[in-house]
Scaffold this motif. Structure first.
Motif, PDB file in Angstrom:
ATOM      1  N   PHE A   2     -15.675  89.590  11.532  1.00  0.00           N
ATOM      2  CA  PHE A   2     -16.956  90.139  11.974  1.00  0.00           C
ATOM      3  C   PHE A   2     -16.814  91.597  12.414  1.00  0.00           C
ATOM      4  N   HIS A   3     -15.762  91.924  13.159  1.00  0.00           N
ATOM      5  CA  HIS A   3     -15.601  93.257  13.735  1.00  0.00           C
ATOM      6  C   HIS A   3     -14.895  94.254  12.815  1.00  0.00           C
ATOM      7  N   SER A   4     -14.482  93.841  11.656  1.00  0.00           N
ATOM      8  CA  SER A   4     -13.792  94.775  10.755  1.00  0.00           C
ATOM      9  C   SER A   4     -14.704  95.176   9.602  1.00  0.00           C
ATOM     10  N   SER A   5     -14.384  96.325   9.024  1.00  0.00           N
ATOM     11  CA  SER A   5     -15.098  96.737   7.821  1.00  0.00           C
ATOM     12  C   SER A   5     -14.156  96.523   6.638  1.00  0.00           C
ATOM     13  N   ILE A   6     -14.744  96.245   5.506  1.00  0.00           N
ATOM     14  CA  ILE A   6     -13.954  95.987   4.298  1.00  0.00           C
ATOM     15  C   ILE A   6     -14.478  96.882   3.192  1.00  0.00           C
TER      16      ILE A   6
END
Length: 122
Positions: A45-49
């Motif tokens: 949820f808290h990371s960007s990909i």
């Protein structure tokens, strides 16, 4: 392996201790798996990909495990998993479960292909 024939000769206290130990170990394993699942979900949820799918494989017969070129692994249920292909680009913003999938067209340019909600498909 425990020989069940020999366990009937054990005292009831020893049998209860053995059975209780297995139950406590199983309960601890369930709690551990739940905590790790929540931790992985929060990390997702808290990371960007922004990465490309380099390979995939069936994971325990229920889900598809995707390996991204940034080293990250994503897991999806089979209906979605069979729609995503190697070479697709996956992009997700911070603090959301929604991610976009892009696929190359005939000119090798990535075009928007689909949008998924990670809460619905995981």
């Amino acid at each position: 392996m425990i020989n069940l024939e020999k366990t009937k000769y054990l005292s009831p206290k020893i049998q209860l201790l053995i059975g209780g130990s297995f139950f406590i170990i199983f309960l601890a394993w369930l709690i551990f798996m739940r905590i790790n699942g929540n931790r992985a979900s929060n990390h997702f949820f808290h990371s960007s990909i922004s990465s490309v799918v380099v390979s995939n494989k069936l994971y325990y017969g229920r889900t598809v495990e995707f390996h991204l070129d940034n080293g990250m692994k994503l897991y999806f249920l089979r209906p979605v998993g069979y729609k995503i292909k190697n070479g697709d680009s996956i992009r997700k913003e911070v603090d959301t479960y929604i991610y976009n999938v892009y696929r190359k067209d005939d000119n090798d340019i990535y075009k928007f292909w689909a949008r998924y909600n990670g809460e619905d498909v995981n």
